[in-house]
Design an enzyme around this catalytic site. Sequence first.
Site, mmCIF file in Angstrom:
data_model
loop_
_atom_site.group_PDB
_atom_site.id
_atom_site.type_symbol
_atom_site.label_atom_id
_atom_site.label_comp_id
_atom_site.label_asym_id
_atom_site.label_seq_id
_atom_site.Cartn_x
_atom_site.Cartn_y
_atom_site.Cartn_z
ATOM 1 N N HIS A 37 31.052 85.671 89.193
ATOM 2 C CA HIS A 37 29.501 86.670 88.864
ATOM 3 C C HIS A 37 30.231 87.895 89.277
ATOM 4 O O HIS A 37 29.595 88.960 88.523
ATOM 5 C CB HIS A 37 29.125 86.261 89.422
ATOM 6 C CG HIS A 37 27.997 84.738 89.430
ATOM 7 N ND1 HIS A 37 28.317 83.589 89.640
ATOM 8 C CD2 HIS A 37 28.115 83.747 87.347
ATOM 9 C CE1 HIS A 37 28.467 82.337 89.345
ATOM 10 N NE2 HIS A 37 27.655 82.490 87.531
ATOM 11 N N SER A 185 33.398 78.015 90.094
ATOM 12 C CA SER A 185 32.611 77.889 88.686
ATOM 13 C C SER A 185 31.141 77.120 90.308
ATOM 14 O O SER A 185 31.680 76.433 91.450
ATOM 15 C CB SER A 185 32.889 76.387 88.195
ATOM 16 O OG SER A 185 31.513 75.822 87.716
#
Length: 281
Positions: A37, A185
């Site tokens: 992110h 993840s």
Amino acid sequence: MIKATTINEVKENVREWKRQGLTIGLVPTMGYLHEGHASLIERARKECDKVIVSDFVNPIQFGPKEDLATYPRDFEADCKLCESLGTDLIFHPEPEEMYLDGFHSYVGVDTLSAELCGKSRPIHFNGVCTVVSKLFNISEADKAYFGQKDAQQLAIVKRMVRDLNYNIDIVGCPIIREDDGLAKSSRNIYLNSDERKKALILHKALTKGEELVREGEKDVKKVIKTIRDIIESEPIARVDYVEIVDWNELQKIDKIEGPILAAVAVYIGEKVRLIDNFVVE
Ligand code: PAF
């Protein structure tokens, strides 16, 4: 950094930014942010005047037996990371703010949503397209940033934007990996230390598959078999799918001729389902 929980707060800020002629970059996330992110936020920071990160675990993209209740959440840590990366606004609504009583409007991209993860997660991509559409409308962003880790999601969002004439550029960003190759993840947190080690089999198998394709192998069955055999050499790995599809339509192919997506979904142990992929343009 502004912390907004209501759609109106976001819209008020957006209105002012638009009045000043500023560009807006949106990074849609479900929170529990990691370096993957961060790479999207950094890219948005470089390319846009204002950066909005949405931090919302979207209930309508989870199937009834999936991990909505246990999906990892840490809003405080997310805020720290976003602030350190120069995010202007983090949007963290409650589900009731996003989905009013009597919500009945959904967006979906058929055909592309039916393959790969769509087979075992039939409602997932309609849930993604619906929330992403709402976020595009709320943020009025000029650009939105998505990771290639969720390659099918990226292809579907691009197609939705093209087909429905959304006024936004979709920027696909490379997969960010741990030093040993495991794709970052939020769900990696579910792996115990033994499973974490064994999960490396995904990257190992895909690396071999990509090598074959780049060396000129055209036979899809052969590449799939190589990837599958390597994954299945790990006893705690259970293949959900190993597929090679064309990168535009996400439909199965027999021969590698144009751009392809090779994607895998694999259960590691009883419950943890991981995805990973490579694209050869
Ligand atoms: O990729 C995700 O985290 C989600 O699917 C997204 C795009 C934020 C929509 O909820």
